[in-house]
Design a protein around this motif. Structure first.
Motif, mmCIF file in Angstrom:
data_model
loop_
_atom_site.group_PDB
_atom_site.id
_atom_site.type_symbol
_atom_site.label_atom_id
_atom_site.label_comp_id
_atom_site.label_asym_id
_atom_site.label_seq_id
_atom_site.Cartn_x
_atom_site.Cartn_y
_atom_site.Cartn_z
ATOM 1 N N PRO A 89 0.678 -1.169 0.043
ATOM 2 C CA PRO A 89 0.011 0.023 0.116
ATOM 3 C C PRO A 89 0.633 1.276 0.079
ATOM 4 O O PRO A 89 0.495 2.157 -0.615
ATOM 5 N N LEU A 90 1.795 1.195 0.924
ATOM 6 C CA LEU A 90 2.606 2.626 0.874
ATOM 7 C C LEU A 90 3.381 2.834 -0.552
ATOM 8 O O LEU A 90 3.728 3.707 -0.866
ATOM 9 N N CYS A 136 1.745 6.828 -6.801
ATOM 10 C CA CYS A 136 0.726 7.616 -7.310
ATOM 11 C C CYS A 136 0.537 9.082 -6.840
ATOM 12 O O CYS A 136 0.185 10.091 -7.701
ATOM 13 N N LYS A 137 0.895 9.216 -5.809
ATOM 14 C CA LYS A 137 0.743 10.684 -5.161
ATOM 15 C C LYS A 137 2.240 11.497 -5.639
ATOM 16 O O LYS A 137 1.830 12.839 -5.852
ATOM 17 N N ALA A 177 -4.885 -0.655 -9.163
ATOM 18 C CA ALA A 177 -6.203 -0.508 -9.786
ATOM 19 C C ALA A 177 -7.213 0.457 -8.926
ATOM 20 O O ALA A 177 -7.740 0.992 -9.514
ATOM 21 N N GLN A 178 -6.844 0.233 -7.492
ATOM 22 C CA GLN A 178 -7.836 0.904 -6.684
ATOM 23 C C GLN A 178 -7.622 2.264 -6.447
ATOM 24 O O GLN A 178 -8.561 3.183 -6.517
ATOM 25 N N LEU A 179 -6.295 2.681 -6.460
ATOM 26 C CA LEU A 179 -5.757 3.914 -6.297
ATOM 27 C C LEU A 179 -6.087 4.830 -7.824
ATOM 28 O O LEU A 179 -6.024 5.921 -7.614
ATOM 29 N N SER A 180 -6.153 3.977 -8.828
ATOM 30 C CA SER A 180 -6.190 4.589 -10.000
ATOM 31 C C SER A 180 -7.584 5.462 -9.706
ATOM 32 O O SER A 180 -7.883 6.710 -10.525
ATOM 33 N N VAL A 181 -8.847 4.910 -9.126
ATOM 34 C CA VAL A 181 -9.920 5.494 -9.070
ATOM 35 C C VAL A 181 -9.692 6.789 -7.969
ATOM 36 O O VAL A 181 -10.371 7.962 -8.381
ATOM 37 N N VAL A 182 -8.898 6.480 -7.073
ATOM 38 C CA VAL A 182 -8.588 7.454 -5.837
ATOM 39 C C VAL A 182 -7.970 8.925 -6.646
ATOM 40 O O VAL A 182 -8.336 10.001 -6.267
ATOM 41 N N LEU A 234 8.785 3.090 -14.791
ATOM 42 C CA LEU A 234 9.195 3.064 -13.307
ATOM 43 C C LEU A 234 9.246 1.564 -13.093
ATOM 44 O O LEU A 234 8.308 0.846 -13.331
ATOM 45 N N SER A 235 10.132 1.176 -12.648
ATOM 46 C CA SER A 235 10.606 -0.236 -12.273
ATOM 47 C C SER A 235 10.423 -0.319 -10.812
ATOM 48 O O SER A 235 11.186 0.530 -10.139
ATOM 49 N N ILE A 236 9.411 -1.454 -10.639
ATOM 50 C CA ILE A 236 9.549 -1.478 -9.143
ATOM 51 C C ILE A 236 9.515 -3.009 -8.532
ATOM 52 O O ILE A 236 9.543 -3.300 -7.516
ATOM 53 N N GLY A 237 10.011 -3.845 -9.671
ATOM 54 C CA GLY A 237 10.359 -5.214 -9.250
ATOM 55 C C GLY A 237 10.882 -5.881 -10.434
ATOM 56 O O GLY A 237 11.042 -5.563 -11.617
#
Length: 327
Positions: free
Chosen positions: A127-128, A134-135, A160-165, A238-241
């Motif tokens: 989550p973080l 996103c922020k 997917a959920q934060l795309s709505v936020v 952006l690479s995160i993994g």
């Protein structure tokens, strides 16, 4: 006092090198707290270091586990007595795969009563990471396109959920159509099954040839490069993994593509922020959970620490229906 601890003394496959040991709990420093753990998830980010991916910055023997929730049972002399009995996330201290964890009181995160143990135990790494990206990192404009691969993963579902936020039009890339409906319900704008459709062509079709504003890669290798190809001029890759175990071809991206490209490491972000911003970030995560704007998924099973060999084997099986917790 002794506590049960999971530890590895050499790098290797988790089921081969992890062992359960008894460890003496040493006295607390003045600003430390001692937390009796309730639950900790088994994440890919916990298992990758055990295999030696970051051996240059890991000292052996090592206790794994980046996140989890527990109750404060002892405090240092400078810690307020009101901390005793509080549920906290004991972060940025010792590994969490043990019975008792010590950490700094200022870096521990107090858990609101409205957040369950299952939610709290998983509210850090994925989550973080997604929240910060996103922020703070993605460029936002009206209906920005965001492309995310491995989107059936835990962090993919969070994006997917934060795309709505945040107002992104998220294009999710998966390898099986079984995840399509769930991702659409969570907030994805479009889902691409890369086993049936070419990612680049599909993205160009649905963006009217513009490409995406940003792309987030969790796989690396060729699939990561294919994702970078879809980013429009000046956009962000952006690479995160590295689920494939292979780096993307950063040199090729730099030479051939006129885009921004970078790697995001949560640990580097943490090193640059104040304690206030650290604490405030979790207030935002907890608010999303409380308001039902963020759902962290099912818990499939729970295992005791002494069942660690079985637990890590099951954690890496394909087709699981939820997260595994060590309790």
């Amino acid at each position: 006092m002794n506590g049960q601890t999971i530890c590895f003394h050499e790098f290797g496959e988790p089921q081969d090198v992890l062992a359960v040991e008894q460890r003496v709990v040493t006295p607390l420093e003045p600003d430390e707290i001692l937390v009796e753990m309730i639950a900790r998830p088994i994440n890919p980010s916990d298992l990758i270091p055990i295999r030696g991916a970051y051996r240059h910055r890991i000292s052996l023997p090592c206790i794994p586990g980046y996140e989890g929730v527990g109750s404060v049972i002892d405090i240092g002399i400078r810690v307020q007595k009101s901390m005793l009995g509080k549920r906290v996330l004991p972060l940025r201290g010792e590994g969490t795969w043990q019975q008792y964890v010590k950490t700094s009181s200022s870096l521990s995160i107090e858990v609101p009563n409205s957040i369950t143990d299952d939610e709290a135990s998983r509210s850090y790494i994925n989550p973080l990471t997604a929240w910060i990206i996103c922020k703070e990192l993605l460029k936002r404009s009206n209906n920005s396109f965001l492309l995310v691969n491995a989107c059936s993963s835990a962090i993919g579902r969070i994006f997917a959920q934060l795309s709505v936020v945040f107002g992104y039009r998220l294009i999710a890339v998966v390898r099986s159509s079984e995840y399509t409906q769930e991702l659409l319900q969570l907030g994805a704008w479009h889902v691409i099954n890369c086993s049936q459709s070419e990612v680049y062509k599909t993205v160009m079709d649905i963006t009217m040839g513009q490409g995406v504003n940003s792309a987030i890669d969790s796989i690396g290798g060729r699939e990561g490069y294919d994702l970078a190809l879809t980013v429009r001029r000046g956009g962000l890759f952006l690479s995160i993994g590295l689920l494939s175990g292979l780096q993307v071809d950063w040199k090729r991206i730099a030479i051939e593509l006129n885009i921004q490209s970078k790697i995001f490491h949560l640990r580097q972000w943490i090193q640059c922020i104040s304690v206030h911003d650290w604490q405030n970030s979790f207030l935002q995560i907890f608010a999303l959970l409380r308001q039902k704007q963020l759902y962290l998924g099912n818990v499939e099973a729970r295992y005791n620490l002494n069942e660690i060999t079985k637990a890590v084997q099951i954690a890496e099986r394909l087709g699981r229906q939820g997260k595994l917790l060590l309790t």
